[in-house]
Design an enzyme around this catalytic site. Structure first.
Site, PDB file in Angstrom:
ATOM      1  N   GLU A  47       0.821  -1.212   0.000  1.00 32.45           N
ATOM      2  CA  GLU A  47       0.000   0.000   0.000  1.00 32.45           C
ATOM      3  C   GLU A  47       0.858   1.267   0.000  1.00 32.45           C
ATOM      4  O   GLU A  47       1.867   1.350   0.719  1.00 32.45           O
ATOM      5  CB  GLU A  47      -0.932   0.000   1.207  1.00 32.45           C
ATOM      6  CG  GLU A  47      -2.010   1.055   1.143  1.00 32.45           C
ATOM      7  CD  GLU A  47      -3.281   0.629   1.855  1.00 32.45           C
ATOM      8  OE1 GLU A  47      -4.176   1.487   2.011  1.00 32.45           O
ATOM      9  OE2 GLU A  47      -3.399  -0.538   2.248  1.00 32.45           O
TER      10      GLU A  47
ATOM     11  N   LYS B  55      -1.286  -1.108  -3.768  1.00 34.96           N
ATOM     12  CA  LYS B  55      -2.562  -1.062  -3.050  1.00 34.96           C
ATOM     13  C   LYS B  55      -2.928   0.394  -2.769  1.00 34.96           C
ATOM     14  O   LYS B  55      -2.127   1.153  -2.202  1.00 34.96           O
ATOM     15  CB  LYS B  55      -2.449  -1.857  -1.755  1.00 34.96           C
ATOM     16  CG  LYS B  55      -3.766  -2.320  -1.168  1.00 34.96           C
ATOM     17  CD  LYS B  55      -3.500  -3.268  -0.017  1.00 34.96           C
ATOM     18  CE  LYS B  55      -4.793  -3.776   0.601  1.00 34.96           C
ATOM     19  NZ  LYS B  55      -4.522  -4.612   1.797  1.00 34.96           N
TER      20      LYS B  55
ATOM     21  N   PHE C 185     -14.632  -5.130   1.421  1.00 37.11           N
ATOM     22  CA  PHE C 185     -14.523  -5.517   2.823  1.00 37.11           C
ATOM     23  C   PHE C 185     -15.840  -6.101   3.332  1.00 37.11           C
ATOM     24  O   PHE C 185     -16.888  -5.463   3.216  1.00 37.11           O
ATOM     25  CB  PHE C 185     -14.135  -4.300   3.671  1.00 37.11           C
ATOM     26  CG  PHE C 185     -12.668  -3.978   3.617  1.00 37.11           C
ATOM     27  CD1 PHE C 185     -11.948  -4.102   2.451  1.00 37.11           C
ATOM     28  CD2 PHE C 185     -12.014  -3.529   4.752  1.00 37.11           C
ATOM     29  CE1 PHE C 185     -10.586  -3.802   2.401  1.00 37.11           C
ATOM     30  CE2 PHE C 185     -10.651  -3.220   4.725  1.00 37.11           C
ATOM     31  CZ  PHE C 185      -9.946  -3.366   3.551  1.00 37.11           C
TER      32      PHE C 185
END
Length: 339
Positions: A108, A144, A190
């Site tokens: 990320e 990410k 998620f």
């Protein structure tokens, strides 16, 4: 085409994890090198919270020292030195992970730039450069990025340059559709955070798995992609239970924390496909969305859950990075006011 974890059993009575691996690519959701070595996933994914947790392990002290020394060589001090140290450490942990797996690692970029397209692109290019300096091909790295509108546009540019992206903090169809338009490689919707939000909002202790709003959101996104021939892969993330995981068996990928991987490995519950291209075609057809920034914002503003969770997710990753920064500041005696 689905791949499996390397430790899939060949026995007749396979455990639930082995069965799941026959339907879905299973990814380890951790920065814990010992856990990755134990489960031997094809891919692994990290985020600022996981990197911060990994940095607290004594066995990673040498990586931290090496990252700091490398950042110092650039003549930096104060906050720039801390930020560069964190970025280098993130890549060094990614390299350690890649030494244990055959596939890709998701790394990320600094979440502070989640609403800044140009800065996200610059940080992503720097990350790829750090990997390539260490002899790691960009094909083994997924950059990410939080799925803000600005982040999605950064991913669009990066994908055009052959840099593959994993768009994270996905909580609704608007984000997923925009990612598809940007031709991103992978998205991470998620599950658990959506469930948590609805439990608090509707003041409910639990949901039957058939009504689990997090599971339902991923199924909707998966079906939308398959109905419209979208090549972007769906990787369900943020699970609260093995029941949620198995309710998405057949999804392109699932990224699962070590504790749940262990539970699945110890279970003999029969696993059957819950998602597939065939099942998607038989589901209610959803119209293809065409989004620009204005419509994206409108859809997000009209979805209280997605709006709140995206912002809180970005804030949480920023907080985790700041915690690591504070730890490094103390460890290396870097003053708060240095520049």
């Amino acid at each position: 085409m689905m791949t499996t974890m390397n430790n899939t059993s060949n026995s007749i009575d396979k455990n639930s994890l082995a069965q799941l691996c026959e339907l879905t690519t299973v990814v380890a959701d951790t920065g814990d090198l010992a856990a990755i070595a134990q489960f031997k996933p094809i891919d692994a994914t990290t985020n600022p919270s996981l990197i911060t947790a990994a940095a607290s392990l004594p066995e990673n002290n040498a990586l931290i020292e090496a990252a700091f020394a490398q950042a110092q060589q650039q003549g930096l001090s104060g906050e720039p030195l801390l930020n560069q140290t964190i970025d280098i450490l993130t890549v060094k942990l990614g390299i350690e992970i890649l030494n244990l797996i055959d596939g890709r690692v998701s790394t990320e970029v600094d979440p502070n730039f989640s609403y800044n397209t140009e800065a996200t692109i610059a940080r992503a290019l720097q990350t790829i450069e750090l990997y390539e300096q260490a002899g790691i091909s960009k094909e083994r790295v997924l950059i990410k990025i939080a799925a803000t509108w600005e982040g999605i546009q950064a991913a669009k540019v990066l994908e055009q340059q052959g840099i593959h992206c994993n768009l994270t903090l996905i909580f609704g169809l608007a984000q997923a559709a925009a990612c598809a338009d940007a031709n991103v490689t992978l998205i991470s919707p998620f599950v658990g955070r959506i469930l948590d939000w609805y439990k608090a909002f509707e003041k409910k202790d639990s949901y039957a798995i058939e009504q689990d709003p997090g599971v339902g959101s991923v199924k909707q996104i998966y079906n939308y992609y398959k109905q419209h021939g979208i090549s972007t892969q769906v990787m369900g993330a943020s699970f609260r239970s093995t029941e949620q995981v198995l309710a998405l068996a057949g999804c392109d990928l699932l990224t699962i924390a070590p504790a749940l991987l262990d539970q699945l490995k110890s279970s003999t519950v029969k696993v059957s496909p819950q998602l597939s291209k065939q099942l998607a075609q038989s589901a209610d057809v959803m119209p293809k969305l065409t989004l620009d920034a204005q419509r994206f914002d409108a859809m997000m503003n009209n979805d209280q859950m997605a709006f709140e969770l995206l912002q809180s997710g970005v804030d949480g990753f920023i907080k985790a990075r700041e915690q690591l920064s504070q730890r490094l500041r103390k460890s290396f005696g870097i003053g708060d006011l240095e520049s």
